[in-house]
Write a protein that holds these residues in place. Sequence first.
Motif, PDB file in Angstrom:
ATOM      1  N   TYR A   1      36.813  66.191 -25.076  1.00 36.60           N
ATOM      2  CA  TYR A   1      36.620  66.878 -23.869  1.00 36.60           C
ATOM      3  C   TYR A   1      37.853  67.671 -23.563  1.00 36.60           C
ATOM      4  CZ  TYR A   1      33.798  62.764 -23.154  1.00 36.60           C
ATOM      5  OH  TYR A   1      33.007  61.594 -23.224  1.00 36.60           O
TER       6      TYR A   1
ATOM      7  N   ILE B   1      38.607  63.990 -16.297  1.00 38.69           N
ATOM      8  CA  ILE B   1      37.467  64.432 -17.269  1.00 38.69           C
ATOM      9  C   ILE B   1      36.404  65.433 -16.095  1.00 38.69           C
ATOM     10  CG2 ILE B   1      35.370  63.630 -18.561  1.00 38.69           C
ATOM     11  CD1 ILE B   1      36.948  61.432 -19.018  1.00 38.69           C
TER      12      ILE B   1
ATOM     13  N   CYS C   1      35.546  59.338 -13.505  1.00 35.85           N
ATOM     14  CA  CYS C   1      36.096  60.748 -14.521  1.00 35.85           C
ATOM     15  C   CYS C   1      37.071  61.348 -14.209  1.00 35.85           C
ATOM     16  CB  CYS C   1      34.664  61.565 -14.633  1.00 35.85           C
ATOM     17  SG  CYS C   1      33.414  60.456 -15.828  1.00 35.85           S
ATOM     18  N   HIS C   2      37.124  61.799 -12.859  1.00 38.26           N
ATOM     19  CA  HIS C   2      38.337  62.300 -12.154  1.00 38.26           C
ATOM     20  C   HIS C   2      39.435  61.714 -12.334  1.00 38.26           C
ATOM     21  CE1 HIS C   2      36.058  65.992 -10.006  1.00 38.26           C
ATOM     22  NE2 HIS C   2      35.742  66.117 -11.004  1.00 38.26           N
TER      23      HIS C   2
ATOM     24  N   THR D   1      33.296  67.060 -14.703  1.00 37.29           N
ATOM     25  CA  THR D   1      31.986  66.462 -14.348  1.00 37.29           C
ATOM     26  C   THR D   1      30.888  67.537 -14.052  1.00 37.29           C
ATOM     27  OG1 THR D   1      32.661  66.311 -11.859  1.00 37.29           O
ATOM     28  CG2 THR D   1      32.905  64.311 -13.173  1.00 37.29           C
TER      29      THR D   1
ATOM     30  N   GLY E   1      33.269  67.541 -20.837  1.00 40.34           N
ATOM     31  CA  GLY E   1      33.259  66.493 -19.997  1.00 40.34           C
ATOM     32  C   GLY E   1      32.192  65.802 -20.158  1.00 40.34           C
ATOM     33  N   VAL E   2      31.669  65.458 -18.870  1.00 42.25           N
ATOM     34  CA  VAL E   2      30.584  64.438 -18.677  1.00 42.25           C
ATOM     35  C   VAL E   2      29.500  65.134 -17.864  1.00 42.25           C
ATOM     36  CG1 VAL E   2      29.765  62.357 -17.738  1.00 42.25           C
ATOM     37  CG2 VAL E   2      31.940  62.203 -18.803  1.00 42.25           C
TER      38      VAL E   2
ATOM     39  N   MET F   1      31.612  54.274 -18.595  1.00 41.85           N
ATOM     40  CA  MET F   1      32.880  54.710 -19.037  1.00 41.85           C
ATOM     41  C   MET F   1      33.597  54.151 -20.280  1.00 41.85           C
ATOM     42  SD  MET F   1      33.833  56.647 -16.269  1.00 41.85           S
ATOM     43  CE  MET F   1      35.360  57.079 -17.124  1.00 41.85           C
TER      44      MET F   1
ATOM     45  N   ARG G   1      30.450  67.490 -24.596  1.00 40.49           N
ATOM     46  CA  ARG G   1      30.134  66.675 -23.464  1.00 40.49           C
ATOM     47  C   ARG G   1      29.354  65.348 -23.937  1.00 40.49           C
ATOM     48  NH1 ARG G   1      31.371  69.897 -19.524  1.00 40.49           N
ATOM     49  NH2 ARG G   1      30.654  68.289 -17.744  1.00 40.49           N
TER      50      ARG G   1
ATOM     51  N   ASN H   1      40.519  60.133 -14.607  1.00 41.16           N
ATOM     52  CA  ASN H   1      40.928  60.187 -16.119  1.00 41.16           C
ATOM     53  C   ASN H   1      40.876  61.601 -16.463  1.00 41.16           C
ATOM     54  OD1 ASN H   1      40.795  57.532 -17.701  1.00 41.16           O
ATOM     55  ND2 ASN H   1      39.223  57.556 -15.984  1.00 41.16           N
TER      56      ASN H   1
ATOM     57  N   ILE I   1      32.042  56.885 -22.289  1.00 42.96           N
ATOM     58  CA  ILE I   1      32.480  58.079 -22.231  1.00 42.96           C
ATOM     59  C   ILE I   1      34.091  58.313 -22.699  1.00 42.96           C
ATOM     60  CG2 ILE I   1      33.540  59.565 -20.302  1.00 42.96           C
ATOM     61  CD1 ILE I   1      31.049  58.697 -18.767  1.00 42.96           C
TER      62      ILE I   1
ATOM     63  N   GLU J   1      37.446  61.280 -25.175  1.00 42.60           N
ATOM     64  CA  GLU J   1      38.322  61.967 -24.421  1.00 42.60           C
ATOM     65  C   GLU J   1      38.982  63.153 -24.783  1.00 42.60           C
ATOM     66  OE1 GLU J   1      40.805  59.907 -21.217  1.00 42.60           O
ATOM     67  OE2 GLU J   1      40.792  58.324 -22.702  1.00 42.60           O
TER      68      GLU J   1
END
Length: 319
Positions: free
Chosen positions: A128, A161, A156-157, A163, A134-135, A118, A22, A159, A121, A125
């Motif tokens: 993840y 990812i 994030c969603h 959360t 994820g984040v 972002m 993460r 992409n 983050i 990718e």
Amino acid sequence: MTKKAIVFNIQRFTIHDGPGIRTELFLKGCPLSCRWCGNPESQSGSIVPGVYASKCLGADKCGFCERVCPVPGSLVFKENKLVSIDRTKCINCMECGGQCPADAIKQWGQEMTVDEAMDIILRDEEYYRSSRGGVTVSGGEPLLHSQFVAELFERCHENQIHTCLESTFCTDWRVIERVLPHTDLVITDLKHMDARIHEQHTGISNERILENLKKLSQQGKELIIRIPVIPGVNDHWENIRATCDFIQNELGNRVMLLQLLAFMRLGEEKYASLGRPYPMSGVDLDRNQFQQHIEELAKYFNGRGVKCMVGTTAKEIGE
């Protein structure tokens, strides 16, 4: 217009606060002031300087910080070494930190937009996806920056990812609702079940927190609860039984996992950098005996049907 927050730390490739690999953002500001807090720099919502006196080159050899400081007397020297900052005079402009070549003055916090977050983050990718990570956004209290967190999680969603929100939930429920639609996993603490004792050790009562956790348990979100096990504060059996009763009866045992986190002497150097005494300096314990006690607590929770483990690793969360 993208939202902003004050971030005091970003950890990439962490495995402790949520499943998989993460990226974790730590946001400044917290309504609580827990005596055992390992990140005292998180408590203030402002950007502040921290002093690491052992790194100072000396005013006679350097002196850059003193020359750029706009408020005479803010920087305190002893034998030509910077030892502290007079917080009653300092305006937190961070001019001194920007000029220090030895990193003796650390800037706790920087303003960051969602776009900037972002950018960091998205660098990871592939990690993840390969690890189902994820984040995570933590603090301090990230819900003091709820608009920032809501936009970040939505991005994030977009992409794909995962959360995770780590929060005290010491806030209005309407604030929590802003963030929940794009939150996959929630992590929170149960520090003590007694409101008076909770306030004694954190500065705030726990009524609002417990009410929010009841509402949260009905939202269908994956929920991890943690107990920071503090010797002489919340590790006695009366509080442990009350905590288990609350999880079972008030939360309907809708908890993915209960984690017991053993007290560690963390953050002492950070307290010193902020010119604050370490609140837990008087705690002395037998580490092996204390760890055995925590294992007994975990056995008790498991025996009552609450899935409980000691620690925070991704492997434990994924099991």
